[in-house]
Design a protein around this motif. Structure first.
Motif, PDB file in Angstrom:
ATOM      1  N   ASN A   2       1.296  -7.095  -8.310  1.00 13.88           N
ATOM      2  CA  ASN A   2       0.544  -5.904  -8.662  1.00 13.88           C
ATOM      3  C   ASN A   2       0.575  -4.909  -7.514  1.00 13.88           C
ATOM      4  OD1 ASN A   2      -0.433  -6.938 -11.201  1.00 13.88           O
ATOM      5  ND2 ASN A   2      -1.647  -8.350  -9.982  1.00 13.88           N
ATOM      6  N   VAL A   3       0.841  -3.652  -7.845  1.00 14.29           N
ATOM      7  CA  VAL A   3       0.928  -2.604  -6.841  1.00 14.29           C
ATOM      8  C   VAL A   3       0.055  -1.438  -7.271  1.00 14.29           C
ATOM      9  CG1 VAL A   3       2.459  -0.967  -5.687  1.00 14.29           C
ATOM     10  CG2 VAL A   3       3.290  -3.253  -6.235  1.00 14.29           C
ATOM     11  N   SER A   4      -0.693  -0.899  -6.330  1.00 12.97           N
ATOM     12  CA  SER A   4      -1.479   0.305  -6.558  1.00 12.97           C
ATOM     13  C   SER A   4      -1.197   1.246  -5.403  1.00 12.97           C
ATOM     14  CB  SER A   4      -2.974  -0.054  -6.620  1.00 12.97           C
ATOM     15  OG  SER A   4      -3.733   1.072  -6.971  1.00 12.97           O
ATOM     16  N   SER A   5      -1.092   2.541  -5.690  1.00 18.01           N
ATOM     17  CA  SER A   5      -0.793   3.493  -4.619  1.00 18.01           C
ATOM     18  C   SER A   5      -1.494   4.816  -4.857  1.00 18.01           C
ATOM     19  CB  SER A   5       0.716   3.725  -4.517  1.00 18.01           C
ATOM     20  OG  SER A   5       1.196   4.328  -5.704  1.00 18.01           O
ATOM     21  N   LEU A  14      -0.336   2.164  -0.030  1.00 16.95           N
ATOM     22  CA  LEU A  14       0.195   1.221  -0.997  1.00 16.95           C
ATOM     23  C   LEU A  14      -0.543  -0.101  -0.847  1.00 16.95           C
ATOM     24  CD1 LEU A  14       2.644   0.615  -2.989  1.00 16.95           C
ATOM     25  CD2 LEU A  14       3.772  -0.296  -0.968  1.00 16.95           C
ATOM     26  N   HIS A  16      -0.378  -3.935  -2.122  1.00 17.36           N
ATOM     27  CA  HIS A  16       0.465  -4.930  -2.770  1.00 17.36           C
ATOM     28  C   HIS A  16      -0.024  -6.302  -2.343  1.00 17.36           C
ATOM     29  CE1 HIS A  16       4.109  -7.485  -3.206  1.00 17.36           C
ATOM     30  NE2 HIS A  16       4.121  -6.870  -4.369  1.00 17.36           N
ATOM     31  N   GLU A  19      -1.825  -6.923   1.093  1.00 19.11           N
ATOM     32  CA  GLU A  19      -1.372  -5.993   2.128  1.00 19.11           C
ATOM     33  C   GLU A  19      -1.648  -4.545   1.747  1.00 19.11           C
ATOM     34  OE1 GLU A  19       2.651  -4.674   4.568  1.00 19.11           O
ATOM     35  OE2 GLU A  19       2.828  -5.977   2.835  1.00 19.11           O
ATOM     36  N   ASN A  28       7.133   2.728   7.162  1.00 19.97           N
ATOM     37  CA  ASN A  28       6.253   1.863   6.393  1.00 19.97           C
ATOM     38  C   ASN A  28       5.566   0.927   7.371  1.00 19.97           C
ATOM     39  OD1 ASN A  28       5.014   0.051   4.703  1.00 19.97           O
ATOM     40  ND2 ASN A  28       6.855  -0.475   3.554  1.00 19.97           N
ATOM     41  N   THR A  30       2.093  -1.743   7.983  1.00 20.15           N
ATOM     42  CA  THR A  30       0.936  -2.436   7.445  1.00 20.15           C
ATOM     43  C   THR A  30      -0.312  -1.892   8.124  1.00 20.15           C
ATOM     44  OG1 THR A  30       2.193  -4.438   6.972  1.00 20.15           O
ATOM     45  CG2 THR A  30      -0.194  -4.675   7.182  1.00 20.15           C
ATOM     46  N   ARG A  40      -4.377  -6.848 -11.222  1.00 19.10           N
ATOM     47  CA  ARG A  40      -3.695  -5.797 -11.979  1.00 19.10           C
ATOM     48  C   ARG A  40      -4.556  -4.559 -12.153  1.00 19.10           C
ATOM     49  NH1 ARG A  40      -5.233  -5.407 -17.245  1.00 19.10           N
ATOM     50  NH2 ARG A  40      -6.454  -7.114 -18.069  1.00 19.10           N
TER      51      ARG A  40
END
Length: 167
Positions: A2-5, A14, A16, A19, A28, A30, A40
């Motif tokens: 699941n990714v949210s940005s 971001l 993920h 992280e 990029n 962390t 999700r």
């Protein structure tokens, strides 16, 4: 996974898994490793000071804040447990964190501590006419909120009036 940005003035944030990363000028990095895995329904936002707020969408309904250096400022259980539709989430000038649930509940938190400062309930449209995906939450820099619960009307709230002890 699941990714949210979200887009921020200086790049992207971001989320993920556990992280939280910042993408800026082609780099990029962390920002933080959170203690929870994003589900999700994860959502995030950031305030002008660079603090990040995460609704993890995990089984514990975690809501947390990360400072610009990547330190967790606070972490707590979100008031609406196990929501199948994620809350909308937003910040204004940095004093308030606002969320809007699928049932029309507006939650206003002190962004420094995570304490729930106010709650208002808006009509979400009922069983036949409600549309949770049509909700609206916009927060201006002065913490004015425009909120629609998923039905026909939009309400405007002054953050200083909703949560005077925070502002």
């Amino acid at each position: 996974g699941n990714v949210s940005s979200i887009r921020t003035p200086d790049g992207w944030l971001l989320l993920h898994g556990a992280e939280l990363a910042r993408i800026s000028n082609g780099e990029n990095a962390t920002l933080a490793n959170l203690s929870v895995q994003a589900g999700r329904n994860a959502r995030l936002t950031a305030d002008p000071q660079g603090n990040v707020y995460v609704y993890a969408g995990d089984s514990e309904s975690t809501l947390l804040s990360v400072d610009p250096a990547g330190n967790i400022r606070w972490s707590q259980t979100y008031p609406a447990l196990g929501a199948s539709i994620a809350p909308l989430i937003g910040t204004g000038g940095g004093g308030l964190l606002s969320t809007l649930d699928a049932d029309g509940t507006l939650n206003v938190f002190d962004s420094a501590t995570g304490q729930l400062a106010a709650q208002r309930h808006l009509f979400p449209g009922g069983i036949q006419n409600g549309s949770p995906r049509a909700r609206l939450l916009r927060v201006a820099a002065d913490d004015t909120l425009w909120v629609g619960g998923g039905f026909l009307s939009i309400a405007e709230f002054d953050g200083a009036t909703l949560a005077p002890e925070v502002m």
